[in-house]
Structure formats: structure tokens, C-alpha cells
Design an enzyme around this catalytic site. Structure first.
Site, short mmCIF file in Angstrom:
data_model
loop_
_atom_site.label_atom_id
_atom_site.label_comp_id
_atom_site.label_asym_id
_atom_site.label_seq_id
_atom_site.Cartn_x
_atom_site.Cartn_y
_atom_site.Cartn_z
N CYS A 114 0.95 -1.25 0.03
CA CYS A 114 -0.07 0.09 -0.02
C CYS A 114 1.07 1.33 0.06
O CYS A 114 2.00 1.35 0.82
CB CYS A 114 -0.72 -0.08 1.20
SG CYS A 114 -1.57 1.61 1.64
N GLU A 149 8.46 -1.66 -11.64
CA GLU A 149 7.28 -1.57 -12.42
C GLU A 149 6.19 -1.34 -11.40
O GLU A 149 5.34 -1.84 -11.15
CB GLU A 149 6.97 -2.98 -12.96
CG GLU A 149 7.95 -3.05 -14.03
CD GLU A 149 7.33 -4.46 -14.92
OE1 GLU A 149 6.44 -5.25 -14.63
OE2 GLU A 149 7.74 -4.45 -16.21
N GLU A 307 14.04 -3.64 -19.65
CA GLU A 307 13.88 -5.23 -19.91
C GLU A 307 13.23 -5.26 -21.24
O GLU A 307 12.48 -4.52 -21.69
CB GLU A 307 12.84 -5.49 -18.79
CG GLU A 307 13.16 -5.62 -17.51
CD GLU A 307 11.94 -5.91 -16.66
OE1 GLU A 307 11.11 -6.64 -16.99
OE2 GLU A 307 12.12 -5.79 -15.21
N GLU A 355 8.03 -18.01 -13.15
CA GLU A 355 8.77 -17.49 -14.49
C GLU A 355 9.73 -18.56 -14.68
O GLU A 355 10.71 -18.18 -15.49
CB GLU A 355 9.31 -15.99 -14.11
CG GLU A 355 8.00 -14.89 -14.14
CD GLU A 355 8.82 -13.52 -14.02
OE1 GLU A 355 9.90 -13.35 -13.85
OE2 GLU A 355 7.98 -12.50 -14.03
N HIS A 358 10.10 -18.72 -18.55
CA HIS A 358 10.32 -17.14 -19.34
C HIS A 358 11.62 -17.24 -19.83
O HIS A 358 12.53 -17.72 -19.23
CB HIS A 358 10.37 -16.18 -18.20
CG HIS A 358 10.23 -14.53 -18.55
ND1 HIS A 358 11.10 -14.16 -19.38
CD2 HIS A 358 9.27 -13.74 -18.82
CE1 HIS A 358 10.93 -12.70 -19.82
NE2 HIS A 358 9.76 -12.66 -19.56
C1 GLA Z 1 8.44 -7.52 -15.55
C2 GLA Z 1 9.17 -7.51 -14.40
C3 GLA Z 1 10.13 -8.68 -14.29
C4 GLA Z 1 9.67 -9.82 -14.75
C5 GLA Z 1 9.13 -9.66 -16.23
C6 GLA Z 1 8.60 -11.01 -17.00
O1 GLA Z 1 8.84 -6.76 -16.50
O2 GLA Z 1 9.73 -6.31 -14.11
O3 GLA Z 1 10.53 -8.74 -12.85
O4 GLA Z 1 8.49 -10.35 -14.01
O5 GLA Z 1 8.07 -8.90 -16.16
O6 GLA Z 1 8.15 -10.64 -18.37
ZN ZN Z 2 -3.60 1.58 0.80
#
Ligand code: GLA
Ligand code: ZN
Length: 687
Positions: A114, A149, A307, A355, A358
Site C-alpha cells: 500500500c 514496475e 527489460e 517465471e 520465461h
Molecule cells: C516484468 C518484471 C520482471 C519480470 C518480467 C517478466 O517486466 O519487471 O520482474 O517479471 O516482467 O516478463
Molecule cells: Zn492503501
């Protein structure tokens, strides 16, 4: 302020804390083989570096940093505050988010904090500060990567309280707030700040986040949540700055990500960076748009590609593989649009958890003879050969596209005229038309300086704020062209209609008046006659009455057949265009090419839609022309200037033949910059 070095940083997310140290030896051996010089470290290490509130343990991170330094690699060091350790969530349940449905979450996943939680802020900033104190002077440190992110939203009581405080600051008095939200509608007049609730499934919304009874409330909550998460970023940045005054700080953004208004973030980032995960069947201009939006955050300064997957994602229902050559093309596309770094997620594949499938530079078997590894190594080799030529180079665009999160939100949370109109799709159609015509495009906020541009595109710019109408009018008066579309200039910053003719404050510039609009299902096609051709229009049909503009295109059916669908208004030395309906892509291309042609902005390879061009000007004034061939055929082009391909060393004379193989790339250093332009930017267009 952006990171400096001799070449484009190449590498990506690296999680050695998940592996025994003998694996690290393999990692570094393979990194060297692939030309990898930059490691993003620490993104998910909080539980390792702080296993309990009063226990810190940096032994692993010390070793990772020292090893990177010893190997001659640079580190983009994350503060790691995007994924909470379990003890923290257990000890301070307030850190867990409350979702849109009002459910208080328990510990799990990531991006799960939060933003209004004092415990989270205290512990996250303390971690950022400790890391800066410990590694701020480490020779391997290249940049700071705060959190990861940022996104999502929280609807807890702490956020509700913070929202009320945010509203008091923005609106000052309840009267102003009631006016802004038009709250007398449905008897919502507020008499106490405490009566205000976050707009959620329990309050103003039905059928999800896009259906709200009060756009004004929902818009303010989106702005507030943007600021709340930004507050987490700036708090960590300050904590870093207390120990490390110089190393550039960023956080990885997500391109066209609707929940956060990145223009509010931009001033606080030392440089922009973002994660590119395009859907592989999207047109090539889709990720180009995102790159240009990210470049527009810092006034055209280069950004980092933080990324991308070297091969495949894992999070989608179906995760296609990048075909041979596609990774190289995507990497050069990013550089062509202004990326000064090329980084992957991830360097070594995760062994377990969600992942594990991935894509990674190094797969589970640890081989260096896989196709993906080889392709990564080829790019690494090319980037080493390229050296620093492209670093800090700028894009000399004379076409701008106005991008506005407020308009995106307002358009998509409004009832009527049509929920089928999607902001990013319309914006993309106009962007694509300009790019495929060969124009470089800056994607900029509505507050940006418009004086460098000849053409400004304003598709579905739903909200009009501040002095934008005056600045657009000024651009047209001095000879420029502005293009607006249906559903542009419909409401003010609180999404209240203007009490004038549509399109509100832009009506005088556009020379039109719109009293009525028709919305129809996707399968209803309205023919629009433009020049010699007829195009298909869908979704929304505004009925335009010229008040000075001339019709350029007309509707072909229904009771408004023969009335204008596209208009042009001459004002001063320039023109203001209006497109009153959602034309199909060929229709948008037709209109945009006419606008660009007026300014001689159609590029030399406009006829070849599979060949993308992008220009950058290096700090010493050298012109770089990137040619990106997005097809698996062979393209033969005529060079429009003498140049040297920096990837092959081959020279080509003006008028000579340029051959691009399947998915091939050329980075041309132009020998002659061409006639200088008044603006000081070199003219790289076809003569
Ligand atoms: C995002 C996250 C990463 C990973 C990738 C996988 O961009 O920042 O940690 O989880 O996705 O696609
Ligand atoms: Zn909150």
C-alpha cells in the site's frame, strides 16, 4: 542526468542470490562470451538483505557487487522494494493492499504494498538509504533502479485518508470540490471531507474500474494514486541522495500503461527507462509508439530499454517465441527510437515459480550453443563494435503527437458516446500513419513546448487544459498544421463539458461546430469519401457544421450523407484539420500524408511499409539514419545520401543501392548533413 559510459550498456536482470556460487562462475564466463557488461541486480532481494526487521545481511549482495566489479561489469542496482518479505506483511498488515472490491489482501505475490502505509514507506526508504550508504561509491555502480514496475492501486482506509488530504490540497475548499465533481448530480453534495470515499466497486463503480457514476472522482483518484506511488519513488530517491549525490536514479516504467500518468513522474526521474513486452503479433509501430512516448518523458533525452525478453514471455496464456532475427530487430528498433541501453529480463532462467518458462539468455541447461544465446551474443558483438556513437543522440522530429493520460482516463471511464473507442488504438492509428510516411514523431505531453514542430497531431484529446488552445493556435498562425479528431476537446480537467459549441475551446481554431454525434456497433461501416477514394469509418460519427473550415471528406450514407467527415481550416499561415470519425487505417494514412506533405515531411522510403526509418543526431551533429526491415523478404532501396553502415562498415553513395535482407538492420552514418535548417536541426529528408 543519465548514466555515462563508453558504449550502450548491454545485459539485464540478474538474480545470483537464487543460485549457489559455482553457478556465478558460469554466469560470468557466459556473460563475457555474449558481450554482456551490465547487470541489473537486487530487484527481489529484500528478504535476503533484511530477513527480519532488525537483521540486515548484505554478504550476498556484497559478493555480487564485488564480483561484478572484478569482472569489469557495471551494475544497475535495484532497491528491491517491489516485493515484500513475508515477515514485514505479517508484522504490519497495513502494508498489504486493499483491492478494488474492498478485499484486504494477505501476504502474497509482489507489487503488493500500500503506497500510503507508513510502515512500508519507513522500511522501504530505510532499505534504499542503507543500500546507497553501502554501495553509493562502489566502482561497479552505474545507476539506481528504484522498486520495480510501480503500478496497480490500493483502496484501503489509509489511502482513503491520504486521498482526502490530497483533495484538500488540490481543491482547497469543499465548494470547489463539489463544483469540480458536479456533485449535485445524484445528490452527492459533500459537506465534510470525511464523507469522501475512494471510488471502487463498493462506492461509485459498477461493472469494474471503467464504469463510474462520477468521472471527476475517479479521475482524481487516478491522479492521487499516481502521486501516491510517485511519492514512494521520490522518498526512496531522497534516501539514496542522502548518501549518493550523483549516480542517476530511475525506475522501470511500462510504456503505454494506463494506471499511472508517467508525465507526472517524468520530472523526478534522472532518466527514463522501460520494459518492452510487445504482443508479438502487434504492428511494429505499436512498440515504436511506446519508445517514443518514453523518449518524450524527458524532453527527448534518450531512455533505457530496461527489460525485454530474449525469446519468450511466460505470463500470457500463449507465449510465442521470437523468430530468428526478431530480437536483433527489436533491439535496434529501441536504439533507433532513443534507447541508450539494451537490457533483458532475464540473464539466467529461474528454476522455479511462475517465471520458470520465461525466456533467458542462459537457460536451465546453462548452454552457450543455443539459438537464443547465439543471437544475444551477435547483438553484444555489434554493440561493442558500435561503441558510443549513438549515446546521447537526439531525434530531430518536426511532427509531435500529444499524449495525455487525463484524456485516456476520461475517454475510457465515460458513459457515452461509445465504449468501443479505445484511446491507445486511435492514438496508434495516427502515430502509425505518420511513422509509415517516414516522419520521426515526438510523443509529448500537452504541456510541452510546441515551437520545434511543424505538425501537431491531437487524436482523441478528450480533455483540454490550461493554455493549450492558445499554443495550438499560435502554431497554426505561424504556418504549422494541427490535426484533431472526434472526441477531442470535449471537457475540462474535471471532465465537465464546456458550455460552448463542441469542440469547446478548439472550435474557433478548427472552424467547426458539432451539435450531434452518432455511435454505432463495430460492424456498422460508414463510407467516407476523401479525394478520389472512399474509406471505411466506424464507431463514432460526429455531424460537423463548418463555421469557416472547408470540407475535405464527406460521409457517404445515412441522414448525414454529404456532410463533412474531415475538414480543414486555414488560419494565418497554417491549417487546422478535424477528422470527425474513426477512419480505417488507410483513411487515417490518407489524411496524415496530406498534412505531412504540406511540410515536406514524407520520408524517402514511405512507399515501403516494412522498412521503418528513424533518425538520430549525435551530440557532435552527425546524422544517423536507422533502417529497420520488418519483413522476411529482401528490400532494395536507393540511398538518398552518401553514408556508411556502422554495422558492416560498407559505404554507399547517394543514389546507390541499399540491400536489406530478412529482418535486417542498417545504421547509416550520413556523410553530408544536408542543408541546415533554420531550427538548427539537419535536414535529413529527401530533397
Ligand atoms: C516484468 C518484471 C520482471 C519480470 C518480467 C517478466 O517486466 O519487471 O520482474 O517479471 O516482467 O516478463
Ligand atoms: Zn492503501
Amino acid at each position: 542526468m543519465s548514466p555515462t559510459g563508453p558504449k550502450i550498456p548491454y545485459g539485464g536482470d540478474y538474480n545470483p542470490e537464487q543460485w549457489p556460487q559455482e553457478v556465478w562462475d558460469d554466469d560470468h564466463r557466459l556473460f563475457t562470451r555474449a558481450g554482456i557488461d551490465t547487470l541489473t541486480v537486487g530487484v527481489f532481494t529484500w528478504a535476503v538483505t533484511q530477513p527480519a526487521e532488525d537483521v540486515h545481511d548484505f554478504t550476498v549482495l556484497d559478493r555480487v557487487m564485488d564480483r561484478a566489479g572484478a569482472e569489469g561489469r557495471r551494475v544497475c542496482l535495484a532497491t528491491g522494494t517491489a516485493a515484500l518479505p513475508p515477515w514485514l506483511a505479517k508484522k504490519y498488515p497495513e502494508v498489504n493492499r486493499t483491492d478494488f472490491e474492498g478485499r484486504r489482501h494477505r501476504y502474497g505475490q509482489r507489487h503488493n504494498f500500500c503506497p500510503s502505509s507508513p510502515a512500508y514507506l519507513r522500511l522501504a526508504t530505510a532499505m534504499a538509504g542503507r543500500l546507497a550508504q553501502r554501495y553509493g561509491r562502489h566502482p561497479a555502480l552505474l545507476a539506481w533502479h528504484v522498486n520495480n514496475e510501480y503500478g496497480g492501486a490500493c483502496y484501503c482506509d489509509l489511502c482513503a485518508e491520504a486521498f482526502r488530504g490530497w483533495l484538500r490540497e488540490r481543491h482547497g475548499a469543499l465548494d470547489a470540490l463539489n463544483q469540480a465533481w458536479w456533485s449535485t448530480f445524484w445528490s452527492h453534495r459533500y459537506t465534510d471531507w470525511e464523507q469522501i470515499e475512494p471510488p471502487s466497486a463498493l462506492t461509485e463503480h459498477w461493472r469494474g474500474p471503467d464504469h463510474t457514476a462520477f468521472q471527476g472522482i475517479t479521475l482524481d483518484y487516478q491522479r492521487f494514486m499516481t502521486d501516491a506511488l510517485l511519492g514512494c519513488f521520490t522518498a526512496e530517491k531522497e534516501a539514496i541522495r542522502a548518501h549518493d549525490p550523483a549516480t542517476p536514479v530511475t525506475t522501470n516504467l511500462m510504456g503505454l500503461y494506463r494506471p499511472l500518468d508517467y508525465h507526472r513522474w517524468a520530472p523526478h526521474l534522472d532518466f527514463a527507462s522501460w520494459d518492452n513486452y510487445p504482443s508479438l503479433d502487434a504492428p511494429l509501430t505499436r512498440q515504436a509508439l511506446a519508445h517514443d512516448l518514453m523518449r518524450g518523458l524527458k524532453d527527448g533525452a534518450p531512455f533505457w530499454l530496461m527489460e525485454q525478453t530474449p525469446s519468450t514471455t511466460a505470463c500470457r496464456d500463449v507465449n510465442p517465441l521470437r523468430r530468428p532475427g526478431e530480437l536483433r530487430l527489436a533491439t535496434w528498433q529501441a536504439i533507433a527510437h532513443g534507447a541508450d541501453a539494451a537490457l533483458y529480463f532475464q540473464l539466467r532462467a529461474s528454476r522455479g515459480a511462475c517465471e520458470k518458462y520465461h525466456g533467458a539468455v542462459i537457460g536451465h541447461a546453462g548452454r552457450d550453443d543455443t539459438r537464443v544465446f547465439r543471437e544475444v551474443a551477435v547483438i553484444g558483438e555489434e554493440l561493442s563494435r558500435l561503441g558510443g556513437v549513438t549515446l546521447h543522440a537526439r531525434t530531430p522530429a518536426r511532427t509531435a503527437l500529444l499524449f495525455d493520460w487525463d484524456s485516456w482516463w476520461a475517454l475510457e471511464i465515460s458513459d457515452g458516446p461509445s465504449r468501443l473507442v479505445r484511446y491507445a488504438d486511435v492514438v496508434h492509428a495516427y502515430y502509425r500513419a505518420a511513422r509509415e510516411a517516414g516522419a520521426d514523431v515526438d510523443v509529448i505531453p500537452v504541456t510541452a513546448d510546441l515551437t520545434p514542430y511543424d505538425v501537431v497531431l491531437a487524436p482523441v484529446l478528450h480533455l483540454i487544459k490550461d493554455d493549450l488552445p492558445e499554443r495550438l493556435t499560435e502554431l497554426v498562425r505561424r504556418g504549422g498544421t494541427v490535426l484533431a479528431t472526434f472526441l477531442t476537446a470535449r471537457s475540462d480537467r474535471h471532465d465537465r463539458a464546456f458550455l460552448t459549441d463542441v469542440p469547446g475551446p478548439l472550435a474557433p481554431l478548427l472552424g467547426i461546430r458539432v451539435d450531434e454525434w452518432d455511435a454505432r456497433p463495430q460492424d456498422v461501416v460508414q463510407p467516407v469519401h476523401l479525394g478520389e477514394s472512399t474509406y471505411a469509418a466506424r464507431l463514432v460519427f460526429e455531424i460537423v457544421q463548418p463555421t469557416g473550415a472547408e470540407p475535405v471528406g464527406t460521409y457517404g450514407a445515412d441522414f448525414y450523407a454529404g456532410t463533412p467527415a474531415v475538414t480543414r481550416h486555414s488560419v494565418g499561415a497554417g491549417e487546422a484539420w478535424y477528422v470527425a470519425t474513426a477512419l480505417d487505417q488507410p483513411g487515417v494514412d490518407h489524411v496524415v500524408r496530406r498534412v505531412l506533405a504540406r511540410h515536406d515531411l514524407i520520408g524517402p522510403y514511405a512507399g515501403q511499409t516494412a522498412v521503418e526509418t528513424a533518425t538520430r543526431i549525435t551530440p557532435d551533429g552527425t546524422g544517423l539514419l536507422f533502417l529497420l526491415h520488418h519483413a522476411t523478404t529482401t528490400a532494395r532501396l536507393t540511398a538518398h545520401a552518401a553514408a556508411t553502415d556502422l554495422l558492416t562498415g560498407e559505404r554507399v553513395d547517394e543514389g546507390g543501392c541499399l540491400t536489406l535482407g530478412p529482418l535486417d538492420v542498417a545504421v547509416l552514418r550520413l556523410h553530408q548533413i544536408g542543408r541546415p535548417r533554420a531550427s538548427g536541426t539537419p535536414d535529413l529528408r529527401r530533397k
